[in-house]
Each structure stands twice: as C-alpha cells, then as structure tokens.
Scaffold this active site. Structure first.
Site, PDB file in Angstrom:
ATOM      1  N   GLU A   1      19.778   2.436  38.418  1.00 25.34           N
ATOM      2  CA  GLU A   1      20.097   1.023  37.620  1.00 25.34           C
ATOM      3  C   GLU A   1      21.773   1.078  38.250  1.00 25.34           C
ATOM      4  OE1 GLU A   1      21.881  -0.101  33.394  1.00 25.34           O
ATOM      5  OE2 GLU A   1      20.013   1.237  33.420  1.00 25.34           O
TER       6      GLU A   1
ATOM      7  N   THR B   1      23.824  -3.926  32.886  1.00 24.73           N
ATOM      8  CA  THR B   1      25.045  -4.388  32.260  1.00 24.73           C
ATOM      9  C   THR B   1      25.008  -6.028  32.640  1.00 24.73           C
ATOM     10  OG1 THR B   1      26.390  -2.542  32.733  1.00 24.73           O
ATOM     11  CG2 THR B   1      27.588  -4.270  31.849  1.00 24.73           C
TER      12      THR B   1
ATOM     13  N   LYS C   1      15.936  -0.618  25.242  1.00 22.01           N
ATOM     14  CA  LYS C   1      17.053   0.158  25.755  1.00 22.01           C
ATOM     15  C   LYS C   1      17.543   0.268  24.035  1.00 22.01           C
ATOM     16  CE  LYS C   1      21.471   0.300  27.896  1.00 22.01           C
ATOM     17  NZ  LYS C   1      22.554  -0.433  28.733  1.00 22.01           N
TER      18      LYS C   1
END
Length: 216
Positions: free
Chosen positions: A43, A74, A134
C-alpha cells in the site's frame, strides 16, 4: 469478477505493507525489499512524494506477478483515488470514510478500505459498498475490538492498521482479521538505507503470519 479477485488476493496476502518514505526512490526501494521478503501486499501512501509515479512504476514491474496486490493509501478524496487507479492501484485505502471515494471505487470495481473506529462509521461505509473496513488506528482498540464489532456486524471484513507488530500479529489474526496493515518497525530500516534488513524483517512477518494461519 475483477473486484472479487482483488479481494481474494488481499486475503491471501494477509499482510499489507504500508509504504511511506521521504522520496519516491525510497518508497520504491522499500516496496521491492518487502516483496523480496515474501510479503505480497503493498500500500503506497499518498504522503510519499510523487506517489502516483511510485504506484505506476511498481505496477509496471510487478503486474505479471499474479499474487502481488498493489494499492494506494492515505487517499482523502475521489480525485486522488482516480489518479491512483489510473496509475495502477488495485485497491484504495483511506484513513476515514468518504462517500465520493466509495462511489468512484464502485464505478471502477476497485475495493475500497476506509478507516473506521465505530459501529456507526462502519455501517455507513458498508452502506456505500466498502469491501473491507480498515480499523484505524488499531493501537487504540486492540484485537478484542474485532470480536466486539463482529457481534452486531458479523459479516464485516476488518483489516487493522497501526499498532500491528511481530509480537501481537498472532492476536490480530486469531481475532478474525481478514488481513493486517503493517508499517512502523517494518519500514524503520529505510531511514538508514538498510533495505536488506527490511527484507529480513519481511521474512519474519511472513513466517509468523503463516505459522498463525496454520494453527487456526
């Protein structure tokens, strides 16, 4: 079918390495070192300078490796998500839920993993088609939170990020995590340019994860 296959690859990978770095070059070197250690999930966060270029280069290098799954992290808005997807990101991760990002990911059949900490946030994210939640930051809740969330939401897939390390990895997996996000100490050797150490750490994480899976 595209989204389903990507979700299966995330689950098979088990560990998603959260890539940060001061330069694009460092992020690419870190990703390569971690992949060399056997971790298949990457990621690339958009705190990395030229993150889209990093994603593009990694996508070009590893797209023929069937089990490598590459995502963007992000991601705060739909515009960034579209840039990441165009660069080759196979999944999108956000620190919080954003409905426009969710809608865009659904349009492109790309899994969306928003950060949530409450039942209300999770319910909203699931309503907009989020595929994996998440749990962020995981350090504020702990592994027992996954069992608690599975009470009212038994079908939700959760990936904790933040606070996952070699010592508590088994607790998170045993609690029912579909995958775990790891950064922190795994990326620490990059500060000294010690990418061989990073590869060795990745091997330790991968070995530990397989041991836990085999015990379940």
């Amino acid at each position: 079918m595209k989204k389903i296959e990507i979700l299966k690859k995330i689950e098979r990978a088990g560990i998603i390495a959260v890539i940060r770095g001061e330069t694009a070059k460092e992020a690419i070197q870190s990703s390569e070192a971690i992949l060399a250690g056997g971790i298949q999930g990457i990621e690339v966060t958009f705190t990395v300078p030229q993150a889209e270029q990093v994603i593009y280069e990694l996508h070009q290098r590893y797209q023929e490796y069937s089990e490598v799954v590459l995502g963007a992290g992000t991601v705060l808005d739909a515009t960034t998500a579209r840039i990441a997807i165009s660069a080759g990101a196979q999944f999108i991760v956000s620190p919080c839920f954003d409905k426009e990002t969710a809608k865009l990911c659904n349009l492109y059949q790309i899994p969306y993993l928003p950060g949530c900490m409450t039942i209300t946030e999770m319910k909203t994210a699931l309503t907009y088609g989020a595929d994996i939640i998440k749990l962020f930051p995981g350090s504020l809740s702990g592994p027992n939170a996954i069992k608690a969330f599975h009470g009212p939401l038994p079908n939700v897939d959760i990936m904790p990020t933040g606070g996952v390390n070699l010592e508590n990895l088994h607790e998170w997996v045993a609690a029912g995590s579909i995958a775990v996000g790891v950064g922190g100490n795994l990326l620490a050797p990059a500060k000294d340019g010690n990418f061989d150490k990073m590869t060795a750490l990745a091997k330790q994480y991968q070995k530990r994860y397989q041991e836990v899976i085999n015990q379940l």
